[in-house]
Design an enzyme around this catalytic site. Structure first.
Site, PDB file in Angstrom:
ATOM      1  N   ASN A  37     -12.441  77.550 -94.379  1.00  0.00           N
ATOM      2  CA  ASN A  37     -12.553  78.945 -94.805  1.00  0.00           C
ATOM      3  C   ASN A  37     -11.481  79.841 -94.163  1.00  0.00           C
ATOM      4  O   ASN A  37     -11.402  79.945 -92.942  1.00  0.00           O
ATOM      5  CB  ASN A  37     -13.952  79.443 -94.406  1.00  0.00           C
ATOM      6  N   HIS A 122     -30.815  81.056 -97.053  1.00  0.00           N
ATOM      7  CA  HIS A 122     -30.385  82.278 -96.354  1.00  0.00           C
ATOM      8  C   HIS A 122     -31.158  83.475 -96.898  1.00  0.00           C
ATOM      9  O   HIS A 122     -30.858  83.969 -97.983  1.00  0.00           O
ATOM     10  CB  HIS A 122     -28.913  82.562 -96.639  1.00  0.00           C
ATOM     11  N   ARG A 147     -33.618  81.046 -93.150  1.00  0.00           N
ATOM     12  CA  ARG A 147     -32.881  81.719 -92.073  1.00  0.00           C
ATOM     13  C   ARG A 147     -33.039  83.209 -92.328  1.00  0.00           C
ATOM     14  O   ARG A 147     -32.795  83.667 -93.444  1.00  0.00           O
ATOM     15  CB  ARG A 147     -31.405  81.312 -92.145  1.00  0.00           C
ATOM     16  N   TYR A 159     -22.340  90.966 -90.990  1.00  0.00           N
ATOM     17  CA  TYR A 159     -22.017  89.706 -91.651  1.00  0.00           C
ATOM     18  C   TYR A 159     -23.297  88.940 -91.997  1.00  0.00           C
ATOM     19  O   TYR A 159     -24.173  88.783 -91.159  1.00  0.00           O
ATOM     20  CB  TYR A 159     -21.132  88.865 -90.726  1.00  0.00           C
ATOM     21  N   ASP A 220     -29.396  83.046 -87.038  1.00  0.00           N
ATOM     22  CA  ASP A 220     -28.015  82.740 -86.639  1.00  0.00           C
ATOM     23  C   ASP A 220     -27.464  83.906 -85.813  1.00  0.00           C
ATOM     24  O   ASP A 220     -27.377  85.035 -86.312  1.00  0.00           O
ATOM     25  CB  ASP A 220     -27.169  82.542 -87.910  1.00  0.00           C
ATOM     26  N   HIS A 222     -24.416  83.955 -84.637  1.00  0.00           N
ATOM     27  CA  HIS A 222     -22.969  84.051 -84.922  1.00  0.00           C
ATOM     28  C   HIS A 222     -22.106  84.232 -83.675  1.00  0.00           C
ATOM     29  O   HIS A 222     -21.160  85.029 -83.688  1.00  0.00           O
ATOM     30  CB  HIS A 222     -22.696  85.172 -85.924  1.00  0.00           C
ATOM     31  N   GLU A 246     -29.452  79.827 -83.674  1.00  0.00           N
ATOM     32  CA  GLU A 246     -28.154  79.182 -83.884  1.00  0.00           C
ATOM     33  C   GLU A 246     -27.019  79.988 -83.245  1.00  0.00           C
ATOM     34  O   GLU A 246     -27.052  81.220 -83.269  1.00  0.00           O
ATOM     35  CB  GLU A 246     -27.920  79.078 -85.399  1.00  0.00           C
ATOM     36  N   GLU A 272     -21.162  74.524 -85.748  1.00  0.00           N
ATOM     37  CA  GLU A 272     -20.467  74.584 -87.043  1.00  0.00           C
ATOM     38  C   GLU A 272     -18.955  74.730 -86.873  1.00  0.00           C
ATOM     39  O   GLU A 272     -18.206  74.390 -87.778  1.00  0.00           O
ATOM     40  CB  GLU A 272     -21.049  75.691 -87.935  1.00  0.00           C
ATOM     41  N   ARG A 293     -24.920  71.254 -85.553  1.00  0.00           N
ATOM     42  CA  ARG A 293     -24.643  72.085 -86.731  1.00  0.00           C
ATOM     43  C   ARG A 293     -23.373  71.686 -87.491  1.00  0.00           C
ATOM     44  O   ARG A 293     -22.953  72.393 -88.414  1.00  0.00           O
ATOM     45  CB  ARG A 293     -24.527  73.550 -86.284  1.00  0.00           C
ATOM     46  N   HIS A 322     -24.191  71.930 -91.347  1.00  0.00           N
ATOM     47  CA  HIS A 322     -23.671  73.180 -91.913  1.00  0.00           C
ATOM     48  C   HIS A 322     -23.550  73.039 -93.438  1.00  0.00           C
ATOM     49  O   HIS A 322     -22.881  72.126 -93.915  1.00  0.00           O
ATOM     50  CB  HIS A 322     -22.290  73.417 -91.290  1.00  0.00           C
ATOM     51  N   ASP A 326     -18.801  77.660 -98.245  1.00  0.00           N
ATOM     52  CA  ASP A 326     -17.422  77.231 -97.959  1.00  0.00           C
ATOM     53  C   ASP A 326     -17.326  75.747 -97.625  1.00  0.00           C
ATOM     54  O   ASP A 326     -16.221  75.226 -97.455  1.00  0.00           O
ATOM     55  CB  ASP A 326     -16.762  78.109 -96.878  1.00  0.00           C
ATOM     56  N   GLU A 349     -28.998  72.966 -94.088  1.00  0.00           N
ATOM     57  CA  GLU A 349     -28.740  74.314 -94.621  1.00  0.00           C
ATOM     58  C   GLU A 349     -28.365  74.187 -96.097  1.00  0.00           C
ATOM     59  O   GLU A 349     -27.587  73.313 -96.473  1.00  0.00           O
ATOM     60  CB  GLU A 349     -27.573  74.948 -93.846  1.00  0.00           C
ATOM     61  N   TRP A 412     -17.658  86.416 -82.818  1.00  0.00           N
ATOM     62  CA  TRP A 412     -18.699  86.347 -83.842  1.00  0.00           C
ATOM     63  C   TRP A 412     -18.753  84.936 -84.372  1.00  0.00           C
ATOM     64  O   TRP A 412     -17.875  84.168 -84.143  1.00  0.00           O
ATOM     65  CB  TRP A 412     -18.445  87.345 -84.975  1.00  0.00           C
TER      66      TRP A 412
HETATM   67  C1  GCO Z   1     -23.784  79.539 -91.429  1.00  0.00           C
HETATM   68  C2  GCO Z   1     -22.562  80.224 -91.127  1.00  0.00           C
HETATM   69  C3  GCO Z   1     -21.623  80.580 -92.195  1.00  0.00           C
HETATM   70  C4  GCO Z   1     -20.250  80.720 -91.608  1.00  0.00           C
HETATM   71  C5  GCO Z   1     -19.186  80.372 -92.581  1.00  0.00           C
HETATM   72  C6  GCO Z   1     -17.822  80.453 -91.940  1.00  0.00           C
HETATM   73  O1  GCO Z   1     -24.559  79.350 -90.513  1.00  0.00           O
HETATM   74  O2  GCO Z   1     -23.933  79.158 -92.575  1.00  0.00           O
HETATM   75  O3  GCO Z   1     -22.481  80.853 -89.912  1.00  0.00           O
HETATM   76  O4  GCO Z   1     -22.019  81.705 -92.931  1.00  0.00           O
HETATM   77  O5  GCO Z   1     -20.054  81.962 -91.067  1.00  0.00           O
HETATM   78  O6  GCO Z   1     -19.451  79.103 -93.051  1.00  0.00           O
HETATM   79  O7  GCO Z   1     -16.880  79.844 -92.699  1.00  0.00           O
HETATM   80 MG    MG Z   2     -23.850  79.766 -88.631  1.00  0.00          MG
END
Ligand code: GCO
Ligand code: MG
Length: 412
Positions: A37, A122, A147, A159, A220, A222, A246, A272, A293, A322, A326, A349, A412
């Site tokens: 991404n 999500h 989530r 975000y 999450d 982040h 997470e 991730e 993850r 993950h 993306d 996920e 983040w």
């Molecule tokens: C998740 C993530 C994503 C990421 C994204 C970054 O837990 O799914 O944090 O939303 O931010 O995949 O490329």
């Molecule tokens: Mg995440």
């Protein structure tokens, strides 16, 4: 037989994807996801310019040998660009091997260890009311785990936090996009950890009150908290029985998770942004996390992710691969085949791809009753329509940047 060609397809049906297409001398085609991404073209070049020429003529059945060759031979090791490129080739070779055997890939990985993969969606809302609406929507679709991300009073845009679009769809795409050929700069969002820490436990309390104790709730962070802030949040969420917290801290410093562990029993998930088993060494051997993850796409493919999960399994640590948009449908299928086969699967996920994305990538995996299944077509079970792919040119797209109120750049 031998590898006859390695093509790299960059396409943008709603968002950017990079796919390696490996073709053998007897005409079998394998697909691999190389989508990173916001840095898509770096991996496309790595594959086209540095990997493809070294693979032509090699025996495509030597999957482990080729993985070791791509990992050890360039001198420079690991990192997201390298490991996503290796991942794409590795997935394509597994896809070919399973197609040649005439079986879905999970059969080559040891067969199914379970009938389906528990998945989480999500759910988000700028307010507790809209968050509740989103959760109700996902429960109607059959999800048994969500989530939850919510707006924080005083912060404009966060975000991963969106209300349902008109018509009640919860799909969202986190990266901002430019037009074809246009440059862009990532958007900037303002963040305030203190406000977040004050607010989030009340969101969990409200959701538990509305939905009861059985629904699995994930969150999450982040990577936005310092170790002591993360410890506080993990402790404050404990009464609401979270499935996991997470990315509570930035992933680079594995040892800080010791502090979080000292203060709470909230299960932790991280990884991730990791690319290899070495990123997990301390986390796994000291049992500082509960869930891995990583995705096959960013951790060296099925071979790389399987290394991590074998190591984690010895310590009783489970998967939480993950699966955002993306990770392409090809990468998602790779996660699902591995998840179905391993003993230490935990949760998957699931952020479904848009209808437009699915006109380019035809998927065979299915979702029912809260569980995903990779399907039973030979190989990964995903087809790439190259004619459709060619209709969607690459467009620069970046995730937003996180800044504090004083303008400084924040994790983040
Ligand atoms: C998740 C993530 C994503 C990421 C994204 C970054 O837990 O799914 O944090 O939303 O931010 O995949 O490329
Ligand atoms: Mg995440």
């Amino acid at each position: 037989m031998a590898i006859e060609s390695v093509d790299v397809v960059v396409t943008s049906p709603g968002r950017n994807f990079v796919t390696a297409v490996v073709t053998t001398s007897d005409g079998v085609v394998g697909l691999g996801d190389a989508t990173l991404n916001g840095r898509e073209l770096a991996v496309a070049s790595y594959l086209r310019d540095h990997v493809a020429p070294t693979l032509l003529g090699r025996d495509e059945s030597q999957i482990e040998w080729i993985w070791q060759y791509l990992y050890r031979s360039p001198y420079w090791r690991r990192g997201p660009v390298t490991m996503s490129a290796i991942a794409a080739i590795d997935m394509a070779l597994w896809d070919i091997a399973a197609k040649k055997a005439g079986v879905p890939l999970y059969q080559l990985l040891g067969g199914a260890s379970r009938s389906g993969l528990l998945s989480y969606a999500h759910a988000s809302g700028t307010t507790v009311e809209t968050l509740h609406e989103a959760i109700h929507g996902y429960l109607e679709q059959g999800f048994r785990a969500v989530r939850i991300q919510a707006g924080v009073p005083g912060l404009d845009q966060i975000y991963g936090v969106h209300d349902a679009a008109p018509g009640g769809t919860y799909e969202y795409e986190p990266a901002g996009r430019a037009a074809v050929g246009e440059a862009m700069r990532p958007t900037e969002e303002t963040w305030d950890t203190a406000a977040y820490l004050r607010h989030l436990p009340s969101v969990f309390a409200a959701v538990r009150e509305e939905f009861g104790g059985v629904l699995r709730l994930l969150h999450d962070g982040h990577h936005r908290m310092s170790p002591i802030e993360a410890a506080r949040l993990a402790r404050d969420l404990e009464p609401y029985d979270p499935f996991w917290l997470e990315d509570c801290t930035p992933g680079e410093d594995q040892s800080v998770l010791r502090l979080v562990r000292q203060h709470s029993t909230t299960p932790l998930a991280i990884g991730e942004v990791f690319n290899s088993v070495y990123d997990y060494q301390t986390l796994i051997t000291e049992r500082l996390i509960d869930y891995v993850r990583s995705s096959a796409t960013h951790a060296g493919g099925i071979t790389g992710l399987r290394q991590i999960m074998t190591f984690a399994g010895i310590y009783g640590i489970r998967s939480g691969f993950h699966g955002p948009t993306d990770v392409s449908p090809v990468g998602m299928a790779a996660n699902l085949h591995l998840g179905l086969a391993i003993h230490n699967f935990g949760i998957q996920e699931y952020m479904p791809h848009s209808a437009l994305t699915k006109t380019v990538f035809r998927t065979g995996y299915r979702f029912a009753d809260g569980l995903l299944h990779p399907g039973d077509a030979p190989g990964l079970g995903v087809e790439l329509d190259r004619e459709e792919a060619a209709k969607h040119e690459y467009r620069p797209a970046y995730l937003p940047v996180n800044r504090l109120r004083d303008g400084s750049v924040h994790d983040w």
